[in-house]
Scaffold this motif. Structure first.
Motif, mmCIF file in Angstrom:
data_model
loop_
_atom_site.group_PDB
_atom_site.id
_atom_site.type_symbol
_atom_site.label_atom_id
_atom_site.label_comp_id
_atom_site.label_asym_id
_atom_site.label_seq_id
_atom_site.Cartn_x
_atom_site.Cartn_y
_atom_site.Cartn_z
ATOM 1 N N MET A 92 -44.870 -110.635 -8.709
ATOM 2 C CA MET A 92 -45.249 -112.135 -8.039
ATOM 3 C C MET A 92 -44.200 -112.132 -6.770
ATOM 4 S SD MET A 92 -44.585 -115.792 -9.521
ATOM 5 C CE MET A 92 -44.789 -115.379 -11.052
ATOM 6 N N THR A 93 -44.883 -112.220 -5.679
ATOM 7 C CA THR A 93 -44.061 -112.353 -4.255
ATOM 8 C C THR A 93 -43.824 -113.821 -4.226
ATOM 9 O OG1 THR A 93 -45.218 -110.459 -3.040
ATOM 10 C CG2 THR A 93 -44.068 -111.940 -1.836
ATOM 11 N N LEU A 94 -42.274 -114.087 -4.049
ATOM 12 C CA LEU A 94 -41.893 -115.506 -4.217
ATOM 13 C C LEU A 94 -41.440 -115.953 -2.914
ATOM 14 C CD1 LEU A 94 -39.383 -114.543 -6.861
ATOM 15 C CD2 LEU A 94 -41.489 -115.473 -7.423
ATOM 16 N N SER A 95 -41.170 -117.072 -2.849
ATOM 17 C CA SER A 95 -40.939 -117.854 -1.572
ATOM 18 C C SER A 95 -39.667 -117.456 -0.982
ATOM 19 C CB SER A 95 -40.674 -119.345 -2.005
ATOM 20 O OG SER A 95 -39.736 -119.560 -2.816
ATOM 21 N N ASN A 96 -38.709 -116.915 -1.425
ATOM 22 C CA ASN A 96 -37.838 -116.092 -0.875
ATOM 23 C C ASN A 96 -37.706 -114.584 -0.672
ATOM 24 O OD1 ASN A 96 -37.812 -114.847 -3.554
ATOM 25 N ND2 ASN A 96 -35.607 -116.100 -4.108
ATOM 26 N N ASP A 97 -39.001 -114.202 -0.653
ATOM 27 C CA ASP A 97 -39.599 -112.736 -0.492
ATOM 28 C C ASP A 97 -38.952 -111.877 -1.430
ATOM 29 O OD1 ASP A 97 -40.847 -113.565 2.183
ATOM 30 O OD2 ASP A 97 -39.117 -113.257 3.114
ATOM 31 N N LYS A 98 -38.377 -112.372 -2.552
ATOM 32 C CA LYS A 98 -38.171 -111.305 -3.522
ATOM 33 C C LYS A 98 -39.409 -111.269 -4.503
ATOM 34 C CE LYS A 98 -33.055 -111.996 -3.821
ATOM 35 N NZ LYS A 98 -32.048 -112.566 -4.529
ATOM 36 N N ILE A 99 -39.432 -110.034 -5.451
ATOM 37 C CA ILE A 99 -40.465 -109.908 -6.401
ATOM 38 C C ILE A 99 -40.152 -109.976 -7.636
ATOM 39 C CG2 ILE A 99 -42.053 -108.265 -6.993
ATOM 40 C CD1 ILE A 99 -42.551 -107.207 -4.000
ATOM 41 N N PHE A 100 -40.690 -110.886 -8.309
ATOM 42 C CA PHE A 100 -40.516 -110.971 -9.770
ATOM 43 C C PHE A 100 -41.515 -110.031 -10.541
ATOM 44 C CE2 PHE A 100 -41.749 -112.645 -13.961
ATOM 45 C CZ PHE A 100 -40.595 -112.662 -14.615
ATOM 46 N N SER A 101 -41.174 -109.164 -11.293
ATOM 47 C CA SER A 101 -42.067 -108.409 -12.049
ATOM 48 C C SER A 101 -42.215 -108.585 -13.496
ATOM 49 C CB SER A 101 -42.084 -107.138 -11.404
ATOM 50 O OG SER A 101 -40.631 -106.547 -11.840
ATOM 51 N N MET A 102 -43.055 -108.299 -14.209
ATOM 52 C CA MET A 102 -43.248 -108.041 -15.656
ATOM 53 C C MET A 102 -44.072 -106.959 -15.922
ATOM 54 S SD MET A 102 -46.503 -108.794 -16.682
ATOM 55 C CE MET A 102 -46.164 -109.233 -18.557
ATOM 56 N N SER A 103 -43.806 -106.325 -16.907
ATOM 57 C CA SER A 103 -44.541 -105.214 -17.636
ATOM 58 C C SER A 103 -44.547 -105.178 -18.975
ATOM 59 C CB SER A 103 -44.107 -103.681 -17.047
ATOM 60 O OG SER A 103 -42.632 -103.552 -17.537
ATOM 61 N N VAL A 104 -45.409 -104.454 -19.615
ATOM 62 C CA VAL A 104 -45.721 -104.415 -20.954
ATOM 63 C C VAL A 104 -46.100 -102.861 -21.796
ATOM 64 C CG1 VAL A 104 -46.991 -104.991 -23.070
ATOM 65 C CG2 VAL A 104 -46.969 -106.778 -21.081
ATOM 66 N N LYS A 105 -45.183 -102.545 -22.634
ATOM 67 C CA LYS A 105 -45.338 -101.375 -23.172
ATOM 68 C C LYS A 105 -46.317 -101.774 -24.535
ATOM 69 C CE LYS A 105 -41.213 -98.893 -21.921
ATOM 70 N NZ LYS A 105 -39.897 -98.392 -22.179
ATOM 71 N N ASN A 106 -46.884 -100.527 -25.036
ATOM 72 C CA ASN A 106 -47.829 -100.800 -25.991
ATOM 73 C C ASN A 106 -49.198 -101.865 -25.898
ATOM 74 O OD1 ASN A 106 -46.429 -98.677 -27.215
ATOM 75 N ND2 ASN A 106 -45.185 -100.023 -28.333
ATOM 76 N N ILE A 107 -49.535 -102.076 -24.751
ATOM 77 C CA ILE A 107 -50.497 -102.930 -24.221
ATOM 78 C C ILE A 107 -51.775 -102.805 -25.372
ATOM 79 C CG2 ILE A 107 -51.577 -101.964 -22.484
ATOM 80 C CD1 ILE A 107 -50.766 -105.730 -22.563
ATOM 81 N N GLY A 108 -52.286 -103.934 -25.766
ATOM 82 C CA GLY A 108 -53.549 -103.849 -26.636
ATOM 83 C C GLY A 108 -53.711 -105.058 -27.301
ATOM 84 N N LYS A 109 -55.188 -105.477 -27.501
ATOM 85 C CA LYS A 109 -55.441 -106.557 -28.055
ATOM 86 C C LYS A 109 -55.036 -106.849 -29.539
ATOM 87 C CE LYS A 109 -59.587 -108.372 -25.927
ATOM 88 N NZ LYS A 109 -60.962 -109.046 -26.227
ATOM 89 N N GLN A 110 -54.585 -105.733 -30.363
ATOM 90 C CA GLN A 110 -54.015 -105.862 -31.447
ATOM 91 C C GLN A 110 -52.528 -106.013 -31.489
ATOM 92 O OE1 GLN A 110 -56.223 -106.103 -34.129
ATOM 93 N NE2 GLN A 110 -57.852 -105.913 -32.578
ATOM 94 N N ASN A 111 -51.987 -105.641 -30.412
ATOM 95 C CA ASN A 111 -50.339 -105.655 -30.384
ATOM 96 C C ASN A 111 -50.012 -106.817 -29.550
ATOM 97 O OD1 ASN A 111 -50.479 -103.199 -31.412
ATOM 98 N ND2 ASN A 111 -50.225 -102.168 -29.574
ATOM 99 N N ILE A 112 -50.075 -108.138 -30.506
ATOM 100 C CA ILE A 112 -49.807 -109.461 -29.951
ATOM 101 C C ILE A 112 -48.488 -109.723 -30.018
ATOM 102 C CG2 ILE A 112 -52.207 -110.162 -30.267
ATOM 103 C CD1 ILE A 112 -51.427 -111.621 -32.577
ATOM 104 N N TYR A 113 -47.700 -108.958 -30.984
ATOM 105 C CA TYR A 113 -46.370 -109.435 -31.182
ATOM 106 C C TYR A 113 -45.364 -108.760 -30.498
ATOM 107 C CZ TYR A 113 -48.652 -111.685 -35.230
ATOM 108 O OH TYR A 113 -49.349 -112.501 -36.136
ATOM 109 N N ILE A 114 -44.221 -109.481 -30.018
ATOM 110 C CA ILE A 114 -43.066 -109.019 -29.207
ATOM 111 C C ILE A 114 -42.325 -108.172 -30.324
ATOM 112 C CG2 ILE A 114 -41.016 -109.537 -27.918
ATOM 113 C CD1 ILE A 114 -42.454 -111.898 -26.825
ATOM 114 N N GLN A 115 -41.899 -106.800 -29.943
ATOM 115 C CA GLN A 115 -40.873 -106.143 -30.645
ATOM 116 C C GLN A 115 -39.645 -106.219 -30.013
ATOM 117 O OE1 GLN A 115 -42.310 -104.622 -33.678
ATOM 118 N NE2 GLN A 115 -44.010 -106.099 -33.037
ATOM 119 N N SER A 116 -39.640 -106.083 -28.728
ATOM 120 C CA SER A 116 -38.304 -106.306 -27.780
ATOM 121 C C SER A 116 -38.819 -106.722 -26.740
ATOM 122 C CB SER A 116 -37.630 -105.068 -28.090
ATOM 123 O OG SER A 116 -38.147 -103.896 -27.301
#
Length: 766
Positions: free
Chosen positions: A691-715
């Protein structure tokens, strides 16, 4: 020995080919037909329109499939088989209809402005169409009108619509202008009637006119200036049921005109229609500034380019369906509020005078009961300049009307919903440091709107009783808990500005919700002014917009609305264990036949995602030590209650709120309290997002083990470090952090379960 590196030709070709393939444009993921129908006849439509508009624009040019649009409120239902015409203003995702101004329809053969004995007042010029000959994308709409063999194409600029009609050979080709087309005049929430109107022929390629109409907005003035690429041969007009006749000027309250042409096979006629809420001259100026020429494809391309720029503020990786839902959601979120100011800054104010906005923007279509929850917090992150414009508009309404907007349309306050939810929008923006806002003036507006009685907000009774009595104001429970939240926002703004006495007053009022909590039933329950509970009481009984203590919901759905102090709500309900047990019941308790009214849809037990009072509830397990249940229900909503079909929303999309819920939640977090700088963590479904923010910084998120069955956070990792908290803060986002999730198919019941991991009351350092 020298070795020669031999690269197989097909690999070399693949590498070069891959580098030469341009990335897919984000506008290609926008599917404007999403939200244009309901799942079935018992469900709510998303109530979106498929026609072109530019971001936050005045004009939304789109087909109408109903003579007198009512439900869906957008005027277009994907399940319908005929089109009445193409009008220039629409509402996106609302539950109530209005606008539909200046309808055009091309026809051939005998044109019937007044169909006489036609059933149910069906227009004499509607046409059948099929989705196989219909296209919609940002900046462009196309449909084949099968009754006439006419291909209709639409595009738009901010105040101007552009039509391109490809006619067959005919000596009886026409373009109808219908100034009588409106929401249903015979039924609906508000009486709709046209007070006055005019159609005037300027020359053989120019038509002008206006109408003054009352409906959901109490008084709207709509002026238009239209130009045609092909001179018309003649014009006939009619008012109401009178017989059409040749004239160059007609005044009345039910005006229609037919412009008559002779056309050759595949001849194209292009029409430009500019609107203004101020004057015909301003409409003409709007057209000259926006579309001075006749290049339809150029305007369509410019429109798409505007959308590409806006959509690129968040770049995601996910499945094709996820991208289509996400970017269509951004498209819907950026469709309004609408800038009703003309290009010179003129606009009609709430006192019906003509004023001028120095910044050339005056926004309207504030569906604040819906959008304050997530859409406006989203705007603060990626639309800060627009946010300042929204708030400056709200302040101008206060200056001419005395109160901040409740539900504002076409510059007019219609008081459709409850609460004073411009207040959290303003508070949130100021606490986040959005520039371009006069903070002291904003506070004056906030305080005045919180202390002076106005419709739906009886503050004299509020401070006298410490709650809203049902025998003084209907919808009393919903008003009480929502006004308590608004008062918390006033208190935080007063605190920031050093207004101690005001802070003490409003922070006390923010706890008034306690006075309607009945410990014996475990619900927020209505009381009369004598202090007695209203009986009989059924927590499954729904209210609408009056005649019940609950607004578009029931007692179960309003049990959870204390976003300003969830720990105290947990305490009221007997602690974490009792709180989560009641949440468990909430998500599994089925409705009895006859319980549900027309405002509820998208059910998981009593949770109704199709309407806003439920939107934060799945995140409440985060506050009571069971975040894996938040993950379960958030993922269930994301995966089951959104899709990329015409019935892609579980209820009315509501001016971006339903979309904003998906946008936040798909990235893994959501603003349960929209003004405290805290975002509760849920269950992300996207592979990554930046996400490009109003201060020109970028907030990012990413997911390991993505999948419809993998709905629970491990860490979770925040900036590379293990992170056990069930929330992130505004500072985390604005600092350009990286949030990394590792997901799995089974709950990790040791993550985020400690008291210190739960979301706090306050997310700012000051």
């Amino acid at each position: 020995m020298n070795r020669i590196l031999v690269i197989p030709f097909f690999l070399l070709w693949q590498g070069v080919s891959a580098q030469s393939i341009p990335p897919v444009k984000l506008v290609n993921y926008v599917k404007p037909f999403i939200g244009t129908s309901a799942v079935d006849t018992t469900s709510l439509s998303g109530s979106n329109f498929p026609g072109p508009t530019t971001p936050f624009a005045f004009v939304q040019l789109s087909p109408d499939t109903r003579d007198a649009p009512d439900d869906p409120a957008s005027g277009y239902d994907y399940n319908d088989k005929t089109i009445v015409g193409f009008s220039h203003t629409h509402l996106s995702g609302t539950g109530v209809a209005d606008l539909f101004d200046v309808l055009l329809m091309p026809t051939t053969g005998e044109v019937k402005l007044n169909p006489g004995n036609a059933k149910i007042s069906r227009s004499g010029y509607r046409s059948a169409f099929s989705h196989g000959q219909e296209t919609a994308r940002p900046g462009y709409y196309q449909v084949m009108l099968q009754d006439y063999g006419i291909n209709a194409e639409l595009t738009s600029a901010s105040h101007t619509g552009m039509h391109r009609y490809t006619f067959p050979a005919s000596t009886q080709s026409h373009i109808v202008i219908d100034m009588d087309h409106s929401l249903d005049k015979k039924r609906g929430y508000w009486e709709c009637r046209i007070i006055a109107g005019e159609i005037k022929v300027i020359n053989n390629h120019t038509i002008e006119g206006y109408r003054i109409i009352t409906g959901w907005a109490r008084l709207r003035k709509v002026y238009f200036h239209a130009e045609f690429s092909k001179p018309f041969d003649s014009v006939v007009m009619a008012n109401g049921k009178q017989k059409p006749y040749a004239t160059t000027l007609l005044n009345g309250t039910a005006l229609k005109a037919a412009l008559n042409f002779s056309t050759t096979d595949h001849e194209q006629v292009t029409v430009k229609v500019a609107l203004s809420s101020v004057s015909i001259e301003n409409a003409k100026q709007n057209m000259m500034a926006e579309i001075p020429g006749w290049d339809f494809d150029k305007i369509s391309s410019q429109n798409a380019d505007e959308w590409e720029k806006e959509l690129s503020k968040i770049i995601i990786e996910g499945t094709q369906e996820q991208k289509e839902i996400f970017y269509t959601g951004l498209y819907h979120a950026f469709t309004q509020p609408n800038n009703i100011a003309d290009i010179n800054g003129d606009y009609q104010a709430t006192d019906m005078t003509i004023r001028n906005a120095p910044d050339k923007v005056q926004y309207s279509t504030f569906s604040l009961w819906d959008t304050y929850r997530a859409a406006h917090p989203l705007y603060t992150l990626i639309q800060p300049e627009k946010t300042a414009g929204f708030i400056n508009t709200m302040i101008r309404q206060y200056e001419t009307y005395g109160y901040l907007p409740i539900w504002q349309l076409w510059g007019d306050e219609n008081y459709c919903m409850i609460g004073n939810h411009a207040i959290p929008v303003i508070t949130d923006a100021i606490l986040k440091g959005i520039p371009g806002i006069d903070v002291e003036k904003a506070y004056q507006a906030v305080k005045a709107s919180s202390t002076t009685d106005h419709p739906g907000s009886p503050f004299t009774a509020w401070e006298k009783y410490g709650y809203i009595p049902e025998d003084i104001e209907s919808q009393s429970v919903s008003i009480t808990v929502e006004m308590a939240y608004d008062d918390w926002c006033v208190a935080q703004l007063a605190k920031k500005l050093g207004k101690t006495a005001d802070y003490e007053r409003f922070i006390k009022r923010s706890a008034f919700y306690k006075n309607l909590y009945n410990a014996k039933t475990g619900f927020f329950q209505a009381r009369n002014k004598d202090g007695n509970w209203l009986t009989p009481f059924d927590p499954l009984s729904y209210g609408g917009n009056g005649g019940s203590p609950y607004t578009e919901a029931n007692a179960w759905q309003y049990s959870w609305y204390v976003p300003q102090n969830i720990p105290d709500l947990i305490k009221l309900m007997g602690g974490d264990r009792s709180f989560t047990a009641k949440l468990d019941t909430f998500f599994t308790l089925a409705n009895k036949p006859g319980d549900i009214n027309g405002n509820a849809s998208g059910f998981i037990g009593q949770y109704a995602h199709g309407n806003e009072p439920s939107h934060h509830i799945a995140y409440l397990y985060d506050y009571a030590g069971q975040p894996w249940k938040t993950q379960y229900y958030v993922s269930k909503v994301l995966n089951e209650l959104y899709n990329n079909s015409s019935s892609g929303y579980a209820g009315n999309e509501d001016c971006g709120q339903m979309s904003a819920w998906y946008i936040f939640s798909s990235m893994g977090f959501y603003p349960v309290n929209p003004a405290n700088g805290i975002y509760a963590i849920g269950s992300p479904i996207l592979k990554s997002a930046s996400m490009t923010l109003s201060n020109d910084k970028i907030f990012s998120m990413s997911v390991k083990n993505i999948g419809k069955q993998n709905i629970y956070i491990q860490s979770v990792k925040l900036n590379g470090k293990l992170y056990n908290k069930t929330y992130i803060t505004q500072d985390d986002i604005m600092n350009g952090s990286n949030l990394e999730f590792t997901m799995g198919a089974k709950p990790n019941k040791s993550w985020g379960t400690k008291a210190e991991d739960q979301p706090p009351l306050w997310g700012y350092k000051n």
